[in-house]
Design a protein around this motif. Structure first.
Motif, short mmCIF file in Angstrom:
data_model
loop_
_atom_site.label_atom_id
_atom_site.label_comp_id
_atom_site.label_asym_id
_atom_site.label_seq_id
_atom_site.Cartn_x
_atom_site.Cartn_y
_atom_site.Cartn_z
N HIS A 99 0.84 -1.18 0.00
CA HIS A 99 0.00 0.00 0.00
C HIS A 99 0.89 1.24 0.00
CE1 HIS A 99 -3.27 -2.73 0.91
NE2 HIS A 99 -2.59 -3.19 1.94
N GLU A 125 -4.09 -0.13 -1.64
CA GLU A 125 -4.63 1.18 -1.33
C GLU A 125 -3.65 2.27 -1.74
OE1 GLU A 125 -7.60 1.62 0.01
OE2 GLU A 125 -8.11 -0.39 0.74
N GLU A 144 -15.87 10.21 1.24
CA GLU A 144 -16.66 9.47 2.21
C GLU A 144 -17.88 10.24 2.71
OE1 GLU A 144 -14.29 7.40 5.20
OE2 GLU A 144 -12.49 7.81 4.00
N ASP A 316 -5.87 4.74 8.23
CA ASP A 316 -6.99 4.18 7.47
C ASP A 316 -6.60 2.86 6.81
OD1 ASP A 316 -8.87 6.07 8.07
OD2 ASP A 316 -8.61 7.23 6.23
N ARG A 319 -6.27 0.06 9.37
CA ARG A 319 -7.58 -0.50 9.76
C ARG A 319 -8.08 -1.49 8.71
NH1 ARG A 319 -8.77 5.15 11.54
NH2 ARG A 319 -8.90 5.12 13.82
N ASN A 320 -7.89 -1.14 7.42
CA ASN A 320 -8.32 -2.06 6.37
C ASN A 320 -7.53 -3.35 6.38
OD1 ASN A 320 -10.24 -0.25 5.48
ND2 ASN A 320 -8.95 0.61 3.86
N SER A 323 -8.85 -5.46 9.32
CA SER A 323 -10.20 -6.00 9.10
C SER A 323 -10.29 -6.91 7.88
CB SER A 323 -11.20 -4.85 8.94
OG SER A 323 -10.94 -4.12 7.75
N GLY A 324 -9.20 -6.94 7.10
CA GLY A 324 -9.23 -7.75 5.89
C GLY A 324 -10.01 -7.12 4.76
N SER A 325 -10.28 -5.82 4.88
CA SER A 325 -11.02 -5.11 3.85
C SER A 325 -10.11 -4.77 2.68
CB SER A 325 -11.63 -3.83 4.43
OG SER A 325 -12.29 -3.09 3.44
N LYS A 326 -10.66 -4.81 1.48
CA LYS A 326 -9.86 -4.56 0.29
C LYS A 326 -10.60 -3.61 -0.65
CE LYS A 326 -7.27 -7.11 -3.26
NZ LYS A 326 -6.97 -8.44 -3.82
N ASN A 327 -9.96 -2.48 -0.96
CA ASN A 327 -10.55 -1.50 -1.87
C ASN A 327 -11.97 -1.12 -1.45
OD1 ASN A 327 -8.81 -3.43 -4.09
ND2 ASN A 327 -8.32 -1.28 -3.90
N ARG A 328 -12.15 -0.89 -0.15
CA ARG A 328 -13.48 -0.54 0.38
C ARG A 328 -13.98 0.76 -0.22
NH1 ARG A 328 -15.44 2.38 4.72
NH2 ARG A 328 -13.34 3.03 5.28
#
Length: 433
Positions: A99, A125, A144, A316, A319-320, A323-328
């Motif tokens: 990232h 990211e 956002e 930010d 945190r992604n 949480s395992g979030s990708k391209n949220r």
């Protein structure tokens, strides 16, 4: 996961601010993120200069490739600037699945499409909050908080150097040269201030904001750019008499089929909140369909304010990762397949109000000649001041207009300039009501 490793490329002013925040506020960041942000490496060609920060041995190195190639580094922070090595390092980091966070508005404005495409393809990211407005969360707000809004327009003071210079001329009566020298002495302006005072830095930021707000491809080339180097204390004084201040504004307006994108000195009313943004501060007003008008205000540059925005992006991304979030959130606010090629309206097609100052011989009939030419090109005068005092052998005639078309204004001023009673090139400053 116990920690997220960060590699910092560039240890200049902002890079130092980033390092200070990551180290000094480590406990606060852990409490908010649930993991440690570990500054594993800082790469810079200068490893000797004291930056006023205590680093553990082995953190500061002079090899950027070693930082990018380290498989343990999760986030690369590019603080080098420029468009050569910085772009190369960012693309290499993305290719290795890392990232990236950057404050490099010039690179994003000119070559951001390529970088964003690479990041989307790799699924990483790209954080760039610090590229526009320093510590003002303008990018986060558009991406956002305003996601449910149709943004109609944005107007911003986005360069602290220009704002400082104009504030000194307005408040202290300084000449442009003296105000610039003071800005340089305080570190607000570079030794070569061209990028700032000629409006290019502001245009870089507007190009990024337009893409975010309107779902358009980043377009720097078509932005109309005019700097402040020709603004005189005389015009600032006349502006005040009419109830205006002069600011260098970035203006982006969505017209349905095109976008107005322009940077130039602008007169704004004294009751406009932007008129009270002085010194090196920045501000942006946004007009959207659901929120109405809103304004963000804060320090647009500096070690710690800009460093704060960079660390916000790092947090930010952290945190992604956790949480395992990708391209949220899409990098440019809109999903890649929704980004359109929206044309930028040529400046000759805009309609706005104008301030004119003419230097004319003190003879009968001069005013009627000038007014006649303006009328010929459909330019209606709202106010006239004809000063009795001579300035370098000529009398200044100052006019404000009702809304007129830029192309008509240019034709009229060219004809007026050729009058034998006009002794100098007319001065034009646009007015935003």
């Amino acid at each position: 996961m116990k920690k997220i490793n960060v590699g910092l490329l560039g240890f200049g002013t902002v890079g130092t601010g980033v390092a200070k925040i990551l180290i000094n506020n480590k406990d606060i960041l852990h409490a908010r993120l649930g993991v440690d942000l570990n500054l594993k490496y800082i790469a810079d060609i200068d490893t000797k200069t004291d930056r006023g920060i205590q680093l553990e041995p082995g953190i500061l190195i002079n090899d950027a490739a070693r930082v990018i190639d380290d498989p343990e580094i999760d986030i690369i922070v590019e603080m080098i600037g420029g468009q050569g090595a910085a772009k190369e390092f960012i693309l290499k980091a993305i290719d290795k699945g890392k990232h990236v966070v950057t404050a490099n508005k010039a690179l994003l404005a000119s070559q951001g499409a390529e970088i964003v495409k690479a990041a989307d393809k790799k699924g990483v990211e790209l954080g760039y909050e610090a590229s526009v407005g320093g510590c003002m969360p303008i990018i986060k707000s558009v991406r956002e908080s305003l996601a449910g809004n149709k943004i109609n327009s944005m107007t911003g003071i986005l360069n602290g150097t220009c704002n400082y210079i104009l504030s000194k001329i307005t408040d202290d009566g300084s000449s442009f040269e003296d105000a610039l020298a003071q800005a340089q002495a305080k570190g607000f302006a570079e030794a070569d201030p061209t990028l700032d005072i000629e409006g290019f830095d502001t245009a870089h930021k507007l190009a990024v904001l337009n893409a975010l707000a309107y779902g358009m491809e980043i377009n720097l080339n078509d932005i109309y750019i005019e700097g402040i180097s020709k603004i005189t204390p005389l015009d600032i004084a006349f502006a005040w008499e009419f109830g205006y201040k002069v600011k260098l504004l970035a203006i982006g307006k969505y017209n349905g089929n095109s976008v107005e994108a322009r940077v130039h000195p602008t007169m704004i009313s004294l009751d406009n909140p932007l008129s009270n943004v002085n010194g090196s501060l920045n501000a942006v007003t946004i007009s959207a369909d659901a929120t109405g008008d809103m304004m963000l205000y804060g320090h647009g540059a500096g070690m710690m304010p800009t460093g704060s925005a960079v660390v916000g992006d790092i947090a930010d991304i952290a945190r992604n990762i956790v949480s395992g979030s990708k391209n949220r959130i899409p990098i440019l606010s809109y999903k890649p397949d929704a980004v359109k090629k929206i044309p930028v309206m040529p400046v000759d097609e805009i309609f706005t109000n104008y301030y004119f100052r003419f230097a004319a011989a003190d003879r009968p009939g001069v005013l009627s000649k000038i007014a006649g030419i303006l009328g010929k090109f459909n330019i209606s005068i709202s106010s006239v001041h004809q000063k009795g005092r001579e300035i370098q052998g000529s009398v200044p005639i100052v006019m404000l207009t009702h809304t007129a078309k830029e192309a008509d204004v240019k034709k009229a001023l060219e004809e007026i300039q050729n009058l034998d009673v006009v002794t100098d090139k007319p001065v034009l400053i646009r007015i935003e009501e």
